[in-house]
Design an enzyme around this catalytic site. Structure first.
Site, PDB file in Angstrom:
ATOM      1  N   TYR A   1      41.740   6.294-140.150  1.00  0.00           N
ATOM      2  CA  TYR A   1      40.294   6.646-139.298  1.00  0.00           C
ATOM      3  C   TYR A   1      40.987   7.255-137.905  1.00  0.00           C
ATOM      4  O   TYR A   1      41.284   6.717-137.212  1.00  0.00           O
ATOM      5  CB  TYR A   1      39.504   5.733-139.062  1.00  0.00           C
ATOM      6  CG  TYR A   1      38.928   5.142-140.309  1.00  0.00           C
ATOM      7  CD1 TYR A   1      38.762   5.903-141.484  1.00  0.00           C
ATOM      8  CD2 TYR A   1      38.585   3.887-140.685  1.00  0.00           C
ATOM      9  CE1 TYR A   1      38.518   5.254-142.739  1.00  0.00           C
ATOM     10  CE2 TYR A   1      38.260   3.103-141.896  1.00  0.00           C
ATOM     11  CZ  TYR A   1      38.202   4.012-142.782  1.00  0.00           C
ATOM     12  OH  TYR A   1      37.734   3.591-144.100  1.00  0.00           O
TER      13      TYR A   1
ATOM     14  N   HIS B   1      44.412   1.433-149.470  1.00  0.00           N
ATOM     15  CA  HIS B   1      43.329   2.390-149.011  1.00  0.00           C
ATOM     16  C   HIS B   1      43.105   3.399-150.070  1.00  0.00           C
ATOM     17  O   HIS B   1      44.182   4.420-150.337  1.00  0.00           O
ATOM     18  CB  HIS B   1      43.608   2.735-147.669  1.00  0.00           C
ATOM     19  CG  HIS B   1      42.227   3.744-146.858  1.00  0.00           C
ATOM     20  ND1 HIS B   1      42.437   3.796-145.748  1.00  0.00           N
ATOM     21  CD2 HIS B   1      41.225   3.894-147.628  1.00  0.00           C
ATOM     22  CE1 HIS B   1      41.019   4.660-145.242  1.00  0.00           C
ATOM     23  NE2 HIS B   1      40.601   4.494-146.348  1.00  0.00           N
TER      24      HIS B   1
HETATM   25  P1  NAD Z   1      27.570   5.222-143.159  1.00  0.00           P
HETATM   26  O1  NAD Z   1      26.982   5.071-144.323  1.00  0.00           O
HETATM   27  O2  NAD Z   1      27.837   3.738-142.302  1.00  0.00           O
HETATM   28  O3  NAD Z   1      27.219   6.164-142.177  1.00  0.00           O
HETATM   29  C1  NAD Z   1      27.719   6.427-141.005  1.00  0.00           C
HETATM   30  C2  NAD Z   1      26.761   7.474-140.133  1.00  0.00           C
HETATM   31  O4  NAD Z   1      25.319   7.137-140.139  1.00  0.00           O
HETATM   32  C3  NAD Z   1      27.378   7.841-138.874  1.00  0.00           C
HETATM   33  O5  NAD Z   1      26.943   9.277-138.635  1.00  0.00           O
HETATM   34  C4  NAD Z   1      26.443   6.937-138.081  1.00  0.00           C
HETATM   35  O6  NAD Z   1      26.355   7.423-136.581  1.00  0.00           O
HETATM   36  C5  NAD Z   1      25.127   7.054-138.678  1.00  0.00           C
HETATM   37  N1  NAD Z   1      24.346   5.813-138.262  1.00  0.00           N
HETATM   38  C6  NAD Z   1      25.110   4.571-138.296  1.00  0.00           C
HETATM   39  N2  NAD Z   1      24.002   3.454-137.998  1.00  0.00           N
HETATM   40  C7  NAD Z   1      22.746   4.286-137.750  1.00  0.00           C
HETATM   41  C8  NAD Z   1      21.777   3.990-137.384  1.00  0.00           C
HETATM   42  N3  NAD Z   1      21.062   2.900-137.044  1.00  0.00           N
HETATM   43  N4  NAD Z   1      20.725   5.210-137.086  1.00  0.00           N
HETATM   44  C9  NAD Z   1      20.817   6.246-137.462  1.00  0.00           C
HETATM   45  N5  NAD Z   1      22.407   6.726-137.744  1.00  0.00           N
HETATM   46  C10 NAD Z   1      23.015   5.630-138.030  1.00  0.00           C
HETATM   47  O7  NAD Z   1      29.300   5.664-143.169  1.00  0.00           O
HETATM   48  P2  NAD Z   1      30.631   5.059-142.843  1.00  0.00           P
HETATM   49  O8  NAD Z   1      30.686   4.966-141.478  1.00  0.00           O
HETATM   50  O9  NAD Z   1      31.364   5.936-143.656  1.00  0.00           O
HETATM   51  O10 NAD Z   1      30.933   3.945-143.546  1.00  0.00           O
HETATM   52  C11 NAD Z   1      30.842   2.785-142.924  1.00  0.00           C
HETATM   53  C12 NAD Z   1      32.381   2.029-143.011  1.00  0.00           C
HETATM   54  O11 NAD Z   1      32.659   1.469-144.437  1.00  0.00           O
HETATM   55  C13 NAD Z   1      33.362   2.851-142.321  1.00  0.00           C
HETATM   56  O12 NAD Z   1      33.444   2.941-140.938  1.00  0.00           O
HETATM   57  C14 NAD Z   1      34.669   2.182-143.068  1.00  0.00           C
HETATM   58  O13 NAD Z   1      35.124   1.036-142.406  1.00  0.00           O
HETATM   59  C15 NAD Z   1      34.133   1.869-144.324  1.00  0.00           C
HETATM   60  N6  NAD Z   1      34.307   2.876-145.485  1.00  0.00           N
HETATM   61  C16 NAD Z   1      35.590   2.436-146.102  1.00  0.00           C
HETATM   62  C17 NAD Z   1      35.858   3.454-147.271  1.00  0.00           C
HETATM   63  C18 NAD Z   1      37.321   3.264-147.894  1.00  0.00           C
HETATM   64  O14 NAD Z   1      38.056   2.276-147.616  1.00  0.00           O
HETATM   65  N7  NAD Z   1      37.406   4.039-148.784  1.00  0.00           N
HETATM   66  C19 NAD Z   1      35.130   4.649-147.432  1.00  0.00           C
HETATM   67  C20 NAD Z   1      33.927   4.812-146.683  1.00  0.00           C
HETATM   68  C21 NAD Z   1      33.687   3.913-145.745  1.00  0.00           C
END
Ligand code: NAD
Length: 301
Positions: free
Chosen positions: A56, A120
């Site tokens: 990331y 990952h």
């Molecule tokens: P998410 O679905 O959590 O969406 C993130 C987006 O939503 C960002 O633009 C954020 O600003 C917005 N957001 C968050 N809270 C909000 C709110 N209360 N109101 C309005 N907008 C809001 O997607 P993500 O961040 O990709 O996923 C969460 C976490 O999951 C990642 O940070 C990571 O740690 C993990 N992840 C892991 C993998 C993997 O291992 N392959 C893949 C995807 C995500």
């Protein structure tokens, strides 16, 4: 905040957890002080599970997270990071690389223990290498006392049973497969539960598809998915609500999922997310939105 045991890892994690990819500027440019404040806000609100990866922001998320964690007592959070992915198309699941990767993550974040280390995005590697080399190498790291549990992450659901039936793992992390537009994660739950694996569901907002701001430019979804989610977001706005609220409430309502990782580098977002979690879901609006999303349900990329 409600807490659940993350399968056989034994970690008692908050059902809403913090995904730190945003701290690496994955969704937008982020001011470091604001990012650090977001981590503090999350922990102050009872969130005790934090997920990150060296990938990331190409190590930036781990560095910024580390700065925040230096000011938080270690017993207040469980820390998960990953190994094996280092760029958009840079993967290395060899034993030597993932062992070195753990040491680099420990150093970057200024901690001496990682509660959960995950391979990952294993679908981009050779699954048999993950079985025969990567997970065994991480078990050695566990024996050395640097990590507590070993998990796997990725998008296609069949990878989880393929690996978990061949080598012992402690948890799976699935993303974008349990949200308003896609609930396919349910299909693999019987197997995952039979093995007592921790179930981490990430991206309840489908990596931005289910927000007012919409998906970032790099989002891999096709145009039909993006258009349907945008229509659903407009519908919620017209009803005086926010699609992010409905999406978060929907994903958090499934008790079979131990924890749901939401990502943000904005303290107000985390405050809203925790507040929304505690409010009842609008079942009428949910039915309307699921109708709008029905034509693309369970479609992925
Ligand atoms: P998410 O679905 O959590 O969406 C993130 C987006 O939503 C960002 O633009 C954020 O600003 C917005 N957001 C968050 N809270 C909000 C709110 N209360 N109101 C309005 N907008 C809001 O997607 P993500 O961040 O990709 O996923 C969460 C976490 O999951 C990642 O940070 C990571 O740690 C993990 N992840 C892991 C993998 C993997 O291992 N392959 C893949 C995807 C995500």
């Amino acid at each position: 905040m409600i807490y659940r045991t993350l399968g056989k890892t034994g970690l008692n994690v908050s059902i809403l957890s913090f995904g730190a990819s945003s701290l690496g500027g994955v969704f937008r440019d982020v001011a470091e002080a604001e990012a650090i404040r977001t981590v503090h806000t999350a922990v102050d609100l009872g969130i005790n599970f934090i997920d990150v990866s060296p990938y990331y922001g190409l190590t930036k998320a781990e560095c910024v997270l580390g700065k925040a964690l230096r000011e938080i007592p270690r017993h207040k959070y469980f820390l998960a990071t990953k190994a094996g992915r280092y760029g958009n198309s840079e993967f290395d699941f060899s034993a030597g690389r993932v062992k070195a990767s753990v040491d680099e993550s420990l150093r970057r974040m200024g901690v001496d223990f990682i509660d959960l280390i995950q391979c990952h995005d294993i679908e981009f590697g050779d699954l048999d290498q993950v079985v025969n080399e990567t997970v065994p190498a991480l078990r050695e790291v566990q024996k050395a006392g640097k990590v507590g549990a070993v998990g796997i992450t990725g998008l296609p659901l069949p990878i989880f049973e393929y690996v978990a039936s061949r080598v012992e793992v402690d948890s799976i992390l699935s993303y974008c497969r349990y949200s308003l537009n896609d609930t396919a994660l349910q299909e693999v739950m019987p197997y995952v539960e039979s093995q007592h694996l921790g179930i981490i569901s990430a991206s309840p907002l489908s990596m931005g598809l289910l927000t007012r701001r919409g998906a970032p430019s790099w989002h891999p979804a096709g145009p039909a998915i993006k258009a349907a989610c945008a229509r659903a977001a407009e519908h919620c706005a017209a009803r005086g609500s926010d699609i992010a609220k409905l999406a978060l409430q929907f994903s958090l309502a499934n008790p079979r999922i131990h924890t749901t990782l939401v990502g943000s580098a904005n303290p107000a977002n985390m405050e809203n997310s925790v507040r929304w979690m505690e409010e009842p879901i609008d079942t009428q609006l949910l039915a309307e939105v699921r109708d709008i999303l029905a034509p693309i349900h369970n479609q992925t990329w």
